[in-house]
Design a protein around this motif. Structure first.
Motif, PDB file in Angstrom:
ATOM      1  N   ALA A 117       0.834  -1.200   0.000  1.00 38.99           N
ATOM      2  CA  ALA A 117       0.000   0.000   0.000  1.00 38.99           C
ATOM      3  C   ALA A 117       0.863   1.243   0.000  1.00 38.99           C
ATOM      4  O   ALA A 117       0.665   2.166  -0.790  1.00 38.99           O
ATOM      5  CB  ALA A 117      -0.910  -0.013   1.218  1.00 38.99           C
ATOM      6  N   ARG A 118       1.832   1.243   0.866  1.00 43.45           N
ATOM      7  CA  ARG A 118       2.752   2.382   0.928  1.00 43.45           C
ATOM      8  C   ARG A 118       3.455   2.589  -0.398  1.00 43.45           C
ATOM      9  O   ARG A 118       3.584   3.684  -0.901  1.00 43.45           O
ATOM     10  CB  ARG A 118       3.822   2.082   1.961  1.00 43.45           C
ATOM     11  N   GLY A 119       3.900   1.463  -0.933  1.00 42.90           N
ATOM     12  CA  GLY A 119       4.637   1.530  -2.187  1.00 42.90           C
ATOM     13  C   GLY A 119       3.815   2.153  -3.293  1.00 42.90           C
ATOM     14  O   GLY A 119       4.256   3.074  -3.989  1.00 42.90           O
ATOM     15  N   PHE A 120       2.612   1.655  -3.445  1.00 44.89           N
ATOM     16  CA  PHE A 120       1.785   2.174  -4.530  1.00 44.89           C
ATOM     17  C   PHE A 120       1.328   3.591  -4.281  1.00 44.89           C
ATOM     18  O   PHE A 120       1.116   4.365  -5.216  1.00 44.89           O
ATOM     19  CB  PHE A 120       0.594   1.244  -4.790  1.00 44.89           C
ATOM     20  N   LEU A 121       1.201   3.937  -3.038  1.00 43.86           N
ATOM     21  CA  LEU A 121       0.858   5.320  -2.723  1.00 43.86           C
ATOM     22  C   LEU A 121       1.937   6.245  -3.260  1.00 43.86           C
ATOM     23  O   LEU A 121       1.673   7.292  -3.839  1.00 43.86           O
ATOM     24  CB  LEU A 121       0.727   5.462  -1.202  1.00 43.86           C
ATOM     25  N   GLU A 122       3.170   5.807  -3.077  1.00 39.40           N
ATOM     26  CA  GLU A 122       4.275   6.631  -3.554  1.00 39.40           C
ATOM     27  C   GLU A 122       4.380   6.626  -5.071  1.00 39.40           C
ATOM     28  O   GLU A 122       4.916   7.554  -5.669  1.00 39.40           O
ATOM     29  CB  GLU A 122       5.596   6.144  -2.934  1.00 39.40           C
ATOM     30  N   CYS A 123       3.875   5.571  -5.683  1.00 36.12           N
ATOM     31  CA  CYS A 123       4.015   5.460  -7.138  1.00 36.12           C
ATOM     32  C   CYS A 123       2.793   5.946  -7.883  1.00 36.12           C
ATOM     33  O   CYS A 123       2.628   5.650  -9.072  1.00 36.12           O
ATOM     34  CB  CYS A 123       4.236   4.007  -7.536  1.00 36.12           C
ATOM     35  N   LYS A 124       1.949   6.637  -7.179  1.00 40.64           N
ATOM     36  CA  LYS A 124       0.673   7.037  -7.774  1.00 40.64           C
ATOM     37  C   LYS A 124       0.818   7.658  -9.153  1.00 40.64           C
ATOM     38  O   LYS A 124       0.018   7.426 -10.051  1.00 40.64           O
ATOM     39  CB  LYS A 124       0.016   8.076  -6.862  1.00 40.64           C
ATOM     40  N   GLN A 125       1.837   8.486  -9.309  1.00 40.39           N
ATOM     41  CA  GLN A 125       1.905   9.209 -10.573  1.00 40.39           C
ATOM     42  C   GLN A 125       2.553   8.422 -11.697  1.00 40.39           C
ATOM     43  O   GLN A 125       2.616   8.884 -12.823  1.00 40.39           O
ATOM     44  CB  GLN A 125       2.636  10.538 -10.402  1.00 40.39           C
ATOM     45  N   TYR A 126       3.038   7.221 -11.404  1.00 39.44           N
ATOM     46  CA  TYR A 126       3.720   6.485 -12.458  1.00 39.44           C
ATOM     47  C   TYR A 126       2.879   5.431 -13.127  1.00 39.44           C
ATOM     48  O   TYR A 126       3.297   4.816 -14.096  1.00 39.44           O
ATOM     49  CB  TYR A 126       4.992   5.810 -11.900  1.00 39.44           C
ATOM     50  N   MET A 127       1.708   5.210 -12.568  1.00 35.92           N
ATOM     51  CA  MET A 127       0.858   4.171 -13.149  1.00 35.92           C
ATOM     52  C   MET A 127      -0.576   4.649 -13.178  1.00 35.92           C
ATOM     53  O   MET A 127      -1.017   5.374 -12.298  1.00 35.92           O
ATOM     54  CB  MET A 127       0.915   2.906 -12.276  1.00 35.92           C
ATOM     55  N   HIS A 128      -1.296   4.157 -14.186  1.00 34.91           N
ATOM     56  CA  HIS A 128      -2.723   4.461 -14.225  1.00 34.91           C
ATOM     57  C   HIS A 128      -3.438   3.792 -13.083  1.00 34.91           C
ATOM     58  O   HIS A 128      -3.103   2.670 -12.718  1.00 34.91           O
ATOM     59  CB  HIS A 128      -3.344   3.900 -15.517  1.00 34.91           C
ATOM     60  N   ALA A 129      -4.425   4.467 -12.572  1.00 31.96           N
ATOM     61  CA  ALA A 129      -5.161   3.900 -11.436  1.00 31.96           C
ATOM     62  C   ALA A 129      -5.787   2.559 -11.780  1.00 31.96           C
ATOM     63  O   ALA A 129      -5.816   1.653 -10.952  1.00 31.96           O
ATOM     64  CB  ALA A 129      -6.223   4.881 -10.968  1.00 31.96           C
ATOM     65  N   GLN A 130      -6.259   2.400 -13.008  1.00 30.89           N
ATOM     66  CA  GLN A 130      -6.905   1.126 -13.351  1.00 30.89           C
ATOM     67  C   GLN A 130      -5.883  -0.003 -13.355  1.00 30.89           C
ATOM     68  O   GLN A 130      -6.186  -1.123 -12.937  1.00 30.89           O
ATOM     69  CB  GLN A 130      -7.562   1.132 -14.743  1.00 30.89           C
ATOM     70  N   ASP A 131      -4.661   0.304 -13.846  1.00 26.01           N
ATOM     71  CA  ASP A 131      -3.637  -0.751 -13.880  1.00 26.01           C
ATOM     72  C   ASP A 131      -3.250  -1.154 -12.466  1.00 26.01           C
ATOM     73  O   ASP A 131      -3.074  -2.341 -12.171  1.00 26.01           O
ATOM     74  CB  ASP A 131      -2.396  -0.257 -14.636  1.00 26.01           C
ATOM     75  N   VAL A 132      -3.114  -0.142 -11.615  1.00 29.36           N
ATOM     76  CA  VAL A 132      -2.800  -0.451 -10.215  1.00 29.36           C
ATOM     77  C   VAL A 132      -3.905  -1.296  -9.618  1.00 29.36           C
ATOM     78  O   VAL A 132      -3.652  -2.299  -8.948  1.00 29.36           O
ATOM     79  CB  VAL A 132      -2.632   0.846  -9.387  1.00 29.36           C
ATOM     80  N   ALA A 133      -5.123  -0.904  -9.873  1.00 26.69           N
ATOM     81  CA  ALA A 133      -6.268  -1.632  -9.313  1.00 26.69           C
ATOM     82  C   ALA A 133      -6.279  -3.065  -9.812  1.00 26.69           C
ATOM     83  O   ALA A 133      -6.496  -3.998  -9.036  1.00 26.69           O
ATOM     84  CB  ALA A 133      -7.567  -0.922  -9.672  1.00 26.69           C
ATOM     85  N   ALA A 134      -6.030  -3.244 -11.107  1.00 30.36           N
ATOM     86  CA  ALA A 134      -6.038  -4.599 -11.664  1.00 30.36           C
ATOM     87  C   ALA A 134      -4.936  -5.438 -11.027  1.00 30.36           C
ATOM     88  O   ALA A 134      -5.173  -6.581 -10.614  1.00 30.36           O
ATOM     89  CB  ALA A 134      -5.857  -4.540 -13.172  1.00 30.36           C
ATOM     90  N   PHE A 135      -3.755  -4.858 -10.937  1.00 32.27           N
ATOM     91  CA  PHE A 135      -2.632  -5.583 -10.328  1.00 32.27           C
ATOM     92  C   PHE A 135      -2.956  -5.971  -8.898  1.00 32.27           C
ATOM     93  O   PHE A 135      -2.756  -7.111  -8.476  1.00 32.27           O
ATOM     94  CB  PHE A 135      -1.375  -4.710 -10.361  1.00 32.27           C
ATOM     95  N   LEU A 136      -3.443  -5.009  -8.154  1.00 34.05           N
ATOM     96  CA  LEU A 136      -3.717  -5.275  -6.742  1.00 34.05           C
ATOM     97  C   LEU A 136      -4.841  -6.275  -6.554  1.00 34.05           C
ATOM     98  O   LEU A 136      -4.790  -7.128  -5.671  1.00 34.05           O
ATOM     99  CB  LEU A 136      -4.033  -3.974  -6.011  1.00 34.05           C
ATOM    100  N   ASP A 137      -5.866  -6.178  -7.401  1.00 37.00           N
ATOM    101  CA  ASP A 137      -6.957  -7.151  -7.303  1.00 37.00           C
ATOM    102  C   ASP A 137      -6.433  -8.562  -7.473  1.00 37.00           C
ATOM    103  O   ASP A 137      -6.717  -9.446  -6.668  1.00 37.00           O
ATOM    104  CB  ASP A 137      -8.010  -6.875  -8.389  1.00 37.00           C
ATOM    105  N   ASP A 138      -5.652  -8.767  -8.549  1.00 38.75           N
ATOM    106  CA  ASP A 138      -5.092 -10.100  -8.794  1.00 38.75           C
ATOM    107  C   ASP A 138      -4.220 -10.536  -7.644  1.00 38.75           C
ATOM    108  O   ASP A 138      -4.307 -11.660  -7.154  1.00 38.75           O
ATOM    109  CB  ASP A 138      -4.205 -10.075 -10.044  1.00 38.75           C
ATOM    110  N   MET A 139      -3.367  -9.619  -7.251  1.00 36.62           N
ATOM    111  CA  MET A 139      -2.396  -9.863  -6.188  1.00 36.62           C
ATOM    112  C   MET A 139      -3.080 -10.325  -4.914  1.00 36.62           C
ATOM    113  O   MET A 139      -2.735 -11.345  -4.318  1.00 36.62           O
ATOM    114  CB  MET A 139      -1.668  -8.549  -5.962  1.00 36.62           C
ATOM    115  N   ILE A 140      -4.072  -9.566  -4.527  1.00 34.81           N
ATOM    116  CA  ILE A 140      -4.711  -9.854  -3.253  1.00 34.81           C
ATOM    117  C   ILE A 140      -5.558 -11.114  -3.336  1.00 34.81           C
ATOM    118  O   ILE A 140      -5.576 -11.936  -2.425  1.00 34.81           O
ATOM    119  CB  ILE A 140      -5.545  -8.641  -2.799  1.00 34.81           C
TER     120      ILE A 140
END
Lengths: 420, 545
Positions: free
Chosen positions: A169-192
């Motif tokens: 969570a911390r990591g992605f918070l810091e990377c907010k501007q480098y990835m599209h929110a949908q891609d982050v969401a997709a990655f995290l959904d799969d991941m979790i």
């Protein structure tokens, strides 16, 4: 410089508030790979190059996942627990877990490079890699009676991965501007989703081994990590006590929790899941209640009301708070990762209050885990709730409070074919 | 004509209250705006001797030109006659916001009143035309149903009558127009029971598992019906106010602008609804006792469940200090809408609580129904929580559907009622007459009413325990009327648009063939106009899964 870098990269968690880490990132991201090597450790260097040429990951990642149905998982541990059924379970876990772990590693490898260099994300990536490396040998070598050793390894896996989510969570918070929110969401959904499955299999295995070892048949209600007589009211009490302590520590006050409804109802479920969901929800409720009460100038925060209902198909838990509700604009985004209303709260507060900043910091690295602010609580809780066919609904009365409805289906015969 | 309106609003000193219905006293200092209550007599009623609770005699629609010109709505003549609809179907319906209504009402002059009459006439014609077209688009089989046909002829008659009315030029013309409006309003009460019966009969025939077209049709009908009644009642009330020269803006203003009350107090509304529901519950209980339906062990009379009300005042911040407003929650709204919603929700809650716990030990009292009211700058929230055992998942799945519930005979009881009540007092009277019989439309009607001015209504259930109903009412009056325009499912993309040749402005329609009524709605001042949530109801602002 190199030595301190070593220390930092191996235990970055202790340096959460250290301001030099961001500067390291910005510097290293601008330099090329060569310069990066000079300031990273040997371990990292080895890992990076090794990973590129390592075809084991790819081999395993390309294998298909063999889902296990819930009924199989339960059957593995159905009393009487025999050595044979234990071996069967172990066999499954040995071959299956490396595949799933490899897939996770692969998923990380497909993240944008800049995101992959974030220390938090990198840490988790390494963790998965190492877990894979340690479990992989078990899938093809087999010595008699090494199931115990295997389960020790699994225990290690489970423990080390315990804090994955907050770190990610911390990591992605810091990377907010480098990835599209949908891609982050997709990655995290799969991941979790995958993580839940992996832990389920691992913990079930561990529990069964323990049960067999100790010969403990007194606790008949448990089948591995599934509790057939889970009393939600008791779990609610435990979680709310825990969160109340956290809240007291951070704010100096905590709201009372009133429970009603069918408090003696029991159902079959996995306690850790429910515990996780409840903790997240109660954190939200208590934080909101205390902050809102402060805003309104009340001496005592109003109580949180939790109602439990035992229906035909499911257990419903309703958490009702008077924490001010969620504004319409925020409501659409509460289920998005990294969306949090915590920062906003601090903007409204009286700047002359010197305790605000301290409370913020304490809140995010509180004892036993952050109290709030990482933006993962609700999406995660919802995913856990939905994993076994449940549902999660949030109703907000803006300016007053929220009602959260958690509906969980009994894990029973009707779910026999549910695949993990 | 005057005799009809004279009873409506009487200016009384605050201490007096005049009961307008036989069994309920109106707590409000002025008589409620119901010019067509069961106690007033209208010429129409005298003619036909109908009452709201008589056994089902067949009431014929108002004599209209329909009868003169054609015998049946299925006749070929009618097919060609339908062309007169075109002029009005092409026009968009103009939805206004509450503020616009209020503003207009306050700046009334004789000239404006005449203008208003004409505007109302055109709007009614347009909206009626759209609904008639909706009927015409129904599958033929559905149109054959006698109940549906009845309503269709009623609407057609109303359309004809309004159309034949010449342009209003003087106040006298306006009086005649108002007369027509009243009779139309009275007729309109016959619509809902018939529609419900018609839909339920049609739905029983297999129309596919997930078919929703009748639901959408019904919703459009009901939304439009509310909007037309709103227009008509408002105009009638404004006429009356102008007649008596009541002051709507100055010092002596009582807060009513037509049927809109600018100082609706949440606590007043709540207490009135609570009182009526309690009375109704007690009456039912008494009836049951009298009929000997209760076992002897429950002789110790259980009072109906208490309704606990909690009203949370708003927070006003003045600088750094947070000060709670000592005033009540006050906002501008159409009180009859809110009363209806609260009455329905509370009576459902009480009813289910009583049903659920009646078998229990009679010495303990019923668990209370809890009503929470809260507000912020933009909205007022009501939450009704009961312990009535919750809603069965199968029922919950189809809670908002007419089609899905019809086969189980849910609307059967509409055979017993002739007219749909239009005020909370009428509703309470009817409820008493019907006893414990449940009509099956309370929730859906409440939701339609709540969504009318941009609000919403949601229901969450905890099976085995109880139900929570949430109502959100926007209080700024800036949301336009929700006329429920959406894509008409019955029109195929390649269908020829009739009237296309007449009106050149239709050319842009070709890009969006699905929407029959395009240009469908001109929404004025619609910041945040609610979009369709996808299932025919408004998108929620307060609930998320």
């Amino acid at each position: 410089m190199n030595l301190s870098c070593t220390f930092r990269s191996l235990w970055p968690r202790y340096y959460i508030h250290h301001s030099s880490i961001p500067s390291l990132i910005t510097r290293s991201s601008k330099t090329n790979l060569f310069i990066k090597r000079t300031i990273t450790t040997k371990t990292n260097e080895k890992l990076a190059a090794h990973a590129f040429y390592d075809d084991k990951i790819i081999t395993y990642a390309n294998r298909p996942i063999r889902p296990v149905t819930l009924s199989q998982l339960v059957r593995f541990g159905q009393p009487p627990l025999t050595k044979a059924s234990l071996r069967e379970c172990a066999q499954y876990a040995r071959t299956e877990l490396p595949v799933r772990l490899a897939r996770r590693v692969r998923a990380f490898q497909t993240l944008p490079f800049i995101v992959g260099t974030n220390p938090y994300i990198k840490e988790i990536y390494k963790l998965y890699y190492e877990s894979f490396e340690s479990l992989e040998p078990f899938s093809h070598d087999r010595t008699p009676n090494d199931d115990i050793e295997y389960s020790e390894n699994l225990k290690d896996l489970v423990d080390r991965h315990a804090d994955n989510i907050p770190t990610l969570a911390r990591g992605f918070l810091e990377c907010k501007q480098y990835m599209h929110a949908q891609d982050v969401a997709a990655f995290l959904d799969d991941m979790i989703h995958a993580r839940i499955g992996i832990r389920l299999i691992a913990e079930q295995m561990i529990a069964l081994v323990r049960q067999e070892q100790t010969g403990d048949t007194t606790d008949n209600s448990y089948i591995g990590i599934i509790d057939t007589q889970l009393n939600p009211a008791q779990l609610v009490k435990q979680c709310s006590d825990f969160v109340a302590e956290l809240c007291e520590f951070n704010y100096g006050a905590s709201p009372e929790t009133i429970m009603d409804g069918h408090t003696d109802a029991t159902f079959t479920y996995i306690p850790v899941h429910l515990e996780y969901i409840l903790t997240e929800l109660l954190k939200n409720a208590q934080r909101a209640t205390v902050e809102f009460a402060k805003k309104r100038g009340l001496s005592q925060p109003p109580p949180i009301q939790i109602t439990i209902s035992h229906g035909q198909e499911d257990i419903s838990i309703r958490i009702r708070d008077q924490g001010g509700g969620v504004a319409e604009d925020d409501l659409n985004q509460v289920f998005e990762y990294s969306y949090t209303t915590v920062a906003k709260a601090s903007e409204d507060e009286d700047p002359s209050n010197i305790f605000t900043g301290i409370a913020e910091m304490a809140m995010q690295s509180g004892i036993g885990g952050p109290l709030a602010g990482l933006g993962f609580g609700l999406p995660l809780a919802r995913m856990y709730a939905r994993y076994f066919g449940g549902s999660f609904t949030l109703v907000s009365m803006n300016g007053y409070g929220c009602d959260v409805f958690l509906k969980l289906k009994h894990i029973d015969q009707s779910m026999a074919e549910l695949e993990i | 004509m005057r005799s009809l309106i004279h009873n409506l609003r009487r200016r009384r000193p605050l201490t007096q209250a005049t009961p307008i219905s036989t069994s309920h006293s109106n707590h409000r200092q002025f008589c409620h705006h119901r010019f067509l209550t069961t106690t007033t007599t209208s010429t129409y009623q005298q003619k036909n001797k109908t009452s709201s609770s008589s056994s089902p005699t067949n009431v014929e629609p108002r004599p209209s030109s329909l009868d003169h010109s054609i015998k049946s709505s299925h006749s070929p003549y009618h097919f060609y006659q339908t062309k007169i609809l075109e002029e009005y179907v092409q026009r968009p319906a103009n939805a206004s916001t509450l503020r616009q209504y209020i503003f207009f009402g306050r700046h009334m002059t004789s000239g404006r009143l005449v203008q208003a009459a004409n505007w109302v006439r055109h709007e009614l014609l347009t909206r009626l035309a759209h609904r008639i077209r909706d009927f015409q688009q129904l599958p033929f089989f559905v149109g054959l149903n006698p109940h549906i046909e009845f309503v269709y002829r009623l609407y057609w008659g109303a359309f004809e009558q309004l159309r034949k009315q010449p342009t209003i030029k003087t106040l006298n013309d306006n009086q005649a127009f108002c007369h027509i409006l009243e009779s139309l309003l009275d007729d309109g009460k016959l619509v809902v029971p018939r529609l419900a019966l018609g839909i339920s009969e049609c739905a029983q025939h297999d129309r596919g598992e997930d078919s929703q077209d009748l639901d959408r049709f019904m919703n459009r009908m009901l939304r439009s019906r509310i909007s037309r009644r709103m227009l008509a009642e408002q105009h009638l009330a404004l006429t009356e106010a102008h007649e008596h020269d009541w002051d709507m803006m100055g010092e002596g203003a009582d807060g009513y602008v037509g049927i809109i009350f600018v100082r609706c107090s949440a606590s007043d509304l709540v207490s009135q609804a609570t009182r009526l529901v309690r009375h109704h519950a007690e009456a039912i209980y008494a009836k049951k006792e009298a009929e000997g339906k209760l076992s002897s062990s429950s002789l110790s009379r259980k009072t109906p469940p208490a309704i606990e009300v909690q009203i949370h005042q708003e927070i006003q911040s003045q600088g750094l200090q947070q000060v709670e407003k000592s005033d009540e929650i006050v906002f501008a709204y159409v009180p009859e809408h809110l009363e209806y919603i609260l009455f329905e929700l509370l009576s459902n809650a009480v009813r289910f609580t009583m049903e659920r716990h009646s078998k229990n030990d009679s010495s303990s009292s019923y668990p209370p129904v809890k009503l929470t009211v809260s507000a912020n700058d933009t909205d007022v929230y009501f939450r009704v929580s009961d312990q009535g055992g919750g809603i069965d998942p199968d029922v919950y799945k189809h809670l908002w559907s007419y089609q899905a519930r019809a086969p189980t005979g849910q609307f059967h009881h509409f055979h017993h009622i002739q007219k749909m009540p239009s005020s909370i007092n009428e509703r309470a009277n009817q409820a008493e007459d019907l006893g414990n019989v449940h009509l099956g439309m309370g929730l859906t009607m409440s939701r339609i009413l709540a969504e009318y001015w941009g609000g919403e209504l949601q229901v969450m259930s905890m099976q085995g325990y109880g139900t929570d109903a949430y109502v959100r009412i926007p209080r700024l009056g800036t949301k336009a009327e929700n006329l429920g325009f959406e894509d008409h499912p019955a029109v195929a993309p390649t269908a020829v648009q009739p009237g296309h040749v007449h009106n050149n402005s239709q050319n842009q329609q070709q890009d969006q063939p699905l929407n029959w009524y395009h240009p469908s709605v001109i929404q004025r001042n619609t910041p945040g106009h609610r979009n369709d949530g996808g299932d025919g109801w408004s998108k929620s602002c307060m609930m998320l899964d």
